[in-house]
Scaffold this active site. Sequence first.
Site, short mmCIF file in Angstrom:
data_model
loop_
_atom_site.label_atom_id
_atom_site.label_comp_id
_atom_site.label_asym_id
_atom_site.label_seq_id
_atom_site.Cartn_x
_atom_site.Cartn_y
_atom_site.Cartn_z
CD GLN A 110 -18.98 17.38 5.60
OE1 GLN A 110 -18.52 17.49 6.73
NE2 GLN A 110 -20.01 16.59 5.34
CB THR A 111 -16.34 24.10 3.51
OG1 THR A 111 -15.35 23.91 2.48
CG2 THR A 111 -15.68 24.22 4.87
CE1 TYR A 127 -22.71 15.01 -12.30
CE2 TYR A 127 -21.19 15.79 -10.62
CZ TYR A 127 -22.21 16.04 -11.52
OH TYR A 127 -22.73 17.31 -11.64
N GLY A 185 -20.63 12.81 8.68
CA GLY A 185 -19.33 13.07 9.32
C GLY A 185 -19.56 14.04 10.47
CD GLU A 204 -11.94 10.49 -13.81
OE1 GLU A 204 -11.87 11.39 -14.66
OE2 GLU A 204 -10.99 10.23 -13.04
NE ARG A 257 -29.12 18.05 -6.33
CZ ARG A 257 -29.10 18.52 -7.56
NH1 ARG A 257 -28.04 19.18 -8.00
NH2 ARG A 257 -30.11 18.33 -8.38
CB VAL A 258 -26.33 19.19 1.79
CG1 VAL A 258 -25.91 20.46 1.05
CG2 VAL A 258 -26.31 19.42 3.28
CB SER A 314 -33.30 18.77 -1.47
OG SER A 314 -32.14 18.21 -1.98
P1 NAD Z 1 -31.26 17.43 -12.33
O1 NAD Z 1 -31.08 16.00 -12.01
O2 NAD Z 1 -32.36 18.19 -11.67
O3 NAD Z 1 -31.40 17.65 -13.89
C1 NAD Z 1 -30.77 16.85 -14.85
C2 NAD Z 1 -31.75 16.57 -15.96
O4 NAD Z 1 -31.10 15.77 -16.98
C3 NAD Z 1 -32.97 15.78 -15.50
O5 NAD Z 1 -34.15 16.41 -15.93
C4 NAD Z 1 -32.79 14.41 -16.15
O6 NAD Z 1 -34.01 13.75 -16.40
C5 NAD Z 1 -32.03 14.78 -17.41
N1 NAD Z 1 -31.30 13.67 -18.01
C6 NAD Z 1 -30.41 12.83 -17.42
N2 NAD Z 1 -29.94 11.93 -18.30
C7 NAD Z 1 -30.52 12.23 -19.50
C8 NAD Z 1 -30.43 11.68 -20.80
N3 NAD Z 1 -29.64 10.63 -21.07
N4 NAD Z 1 -31.16 12.23 -21.79
C9 NAD Z 1 -31.98 13.30 -21.54
N5 NAD Z 1 -32.10 13.86 -20.32
C10 NAD Z 1 -31.37 13.33 -19.32
O7 NAD Z 1 -29.85 18.13 -12.01
P2 NAD Z 1 -29.44 19.68 -12.01
O8 NAD Z 1 -29.02 20.03 -10.65
O9 NAD Z 1 -30.48 20.49 -12.67
O10 NAD Z 1 -28.14 19.63 -12.91
C11 NAD Z 1 -28.19 20.04 -14.27
C12 NAD Z 1 -26.79 20.04 -14.85
O11 NAD Z 1 -25.96 20.96 -14.12
C13 NAD Z 1 -26.11 18.67 -14.81
O12 NAD Z 1 -25.39 18.49 -16.00
C14 NAD Z 1 -25.19 18.78 -13.62
O13 NAD Z 1 -24.08 17.95 -13.75
C15 NAD Z 1 -24.80 20.27 -13.66
N6 NAD Z 1 -24.42 20.73 -12.30
C16 NAD Z 1 -25.39 21.01 -11.36
C17 NAD Z 1 -24.99 21.41 -10.08
C18 NAD Z 1 -26.00 21.77 -9.02
O14 NAD Z 1 -25.59 22.11 -7.90
N7 NAD Z 1 -27.28 21.74 -9.27
C19 NAD Z 1 -23.63 21.51 -9.76
C20 NAD Z 1 -22.70 21.19 -10.74
C21 NAD Z 1 -23.10 20.81 -12.00
N1 UDP Z 2 -24.51 16.12 3.33
C1 UDP Z 2 -24.91 16.00 4.66
N2 UDP Z 2 -26.18 15.57 4.91
C2 UDP Z 2 -27.08 15.29 3.95
C3 UDP Z 2 -26.68 15.42 2.58
C4 UDP Z 2 -25.37 15.83 2.32
O1 UDP Z 2 -24.13 16.25 5.58
O2 UDP Z 2 -28.22 14.91 4.27
C5 UDP Z 2 -23.13 16.61 3.04
C6 UDP Z 2 -22.34 15.74 2.07
O3 UDP Z 2 -21.66 14.71 2.77
C7 UDP Z 2 -21.41 16.76 1.47
C8 UDP Z 2 -22.21 18.06 1.46
O4 UDP Z 2 -23.26 17.86 2.41
O5 UDP Z 2 -20.28 16.95 2.30
C9 UDP Z 2 -22.81 18.40 0.10
O6 UDP Z 2 -23.49 17.24 -0.37
P1 UDP Z 2 -24.38 17.24 -1.68
O7 UDP Z 2 -24.87 15.83 -1.83
O8 UDP Z 2 -25.40 18.30 -1.63
O9 UDP Z 2 -23.41 17.62 -2.89
P2 UDP Z 2 -21.84 17.42 -3.21
O10 UDP Z 2 -21.28 18.77 -3.05
O11 UDP Z 2 -21.23 16.43 -2.28
O12 UDP Z 2 -21.86 16.95 -4.62
#
Ligand code: NAD
Ligand code: UDP
Length: 315
Positions: free
Chosen positions: A208-209, A144, A204, A146, A185-186, A188
């Site tokens: 961690q924050t 992810y 852990g 890279e 994710r944490v 959800s």
């Molecule tokens: P998500 O998984 O809910 O949404 C991603 C969407 O992309 C999905 O609907 C999935 O089906 C679609 N997708 C994946 N590969 C695809 C492909 N090859 N062709 C077409 N569609 C494709 O995730 P999200 O949380 O909504 O994240 C959306 C964007 O925001 C991502 O690029 C993610 O890296 C970035 N982002 C999100 C967070 C966050 O906390 N939610 C944090 C940092 C970056």
């Molecule tokens: N985490 C946790 N319990 C869970 C899910 C995640 O303690 O059930 C921790 C995870 O190890 C990380 C932080 O919560 O330190 C955020 O995790 P998340 O998967 O939401 O996203 P990240 O920021 O790591 O991409």
Amino acid sequence: MRILVTGGAGFVGSHLCDALLAEGHTVVCADNLLTGSRNNIAHLAREPHFEFREQDVCRPFDVGKLDYIFHFASPASPVDYLEHAIETLQVGSLGTMNCLELAKIHGAKFLLASTSECYGDPLEHPQKETYWGHVNPIGPRSVYDEAKRFAEAVTMAYHRYHKVDTHIVRIFNTYGPRLQLNDGRVISNFMKQALAGEELTVYGDGSQTRSFCYVSDEVAGILALAKSEEHEPTNIGNPGEFTILQCAKVVLEVTGSQSRIRNEPLPQDDPKQRRPDIAKARRLLGWEPKIDLRTGLTMSLDYFREAVKASGAGA
Ligand code: NAD
Ligand code: UDP
């Protein structure tokens, strides 16, 4: 404008579609539903200015004349991108290049959804955009991290060499309604566990924050950046920082749950600290988040209650 949102059936992408439609634009949503869901866009089924295309953006495609492309397609949850490792690398590389080509052909503007994960397990805290990061290039999370770092590089290259009008947002942990209940994710996980009366799994020792941004704040920041003249990466996130243990306690308070906390092993290369420095977004965009974690979780309660009920968890 006629706007393409890739990943528009995902969590953030679907809220972005809503916001763009509310501004009066026509939105084409391209998504292969790898981690997204039709449920996230079901309310748009009869919207005349909205079109859904089931499309893998790693394959060459065209949807006709476009004014703007928001490239959000990519798994985002660690559980999802570890399960779909190759797809994650493909969408960050091939998918991003396909979308940049479309932007070049149509003279469209382009915004890349990048991530705080570009900073890896950061040695600088809080993270400013000028920090180059501390990423393990071959660790499990590298698929992810890279991919996104490549996506940023190729976006800047299209800007420099092809004069595409590009923008890069570094999104920090975002939450709210439509976060998939089982994406690991944490927020959800904790909301599901608290509402289903299960133990909250803290990985852990929970020291961690992370810094959590409510989705409407995140989308407002993204739209402000999209309208700006800024081409280099810009952090959009909430600087309120919580240990994961504190986060678990806030979830228990907001849900009124009696669930206990259980510690589980910390995943490899899990970043120890994360907080955005948002001075640049404040200065350039006049943006800052308005909704704190307690308020945002309260605003998400109905969604998570419904989702838990529909999943049958805790029944
Ligand atoms: P998500 O998984 O809910 O949404 C991603 C969407 O992309 C999905 O609907 C999935 O089906 C679609 N997708 C994946 N590969 C695809 C492909 N090859 N062709 C077409 N569609 C494709 O995730 P999200 O949380 O909504 O994240 C959306 C964007 O925001 C991502 O690029 C993610 O890296 C970035 N982002 C999100 C967070 C966050 O906390 N939610 C944090 C940092 C970056
Ligand atoms: N985490 C946790 N319990 C869970 C899910 C995640 O303690 O059930 C921790 C995870 O190890 C990380 C932080 O919560 O330190 C955020 O995790 P998340 O998967 O939401 O996203 P990240 O920021 O790591 O991409």
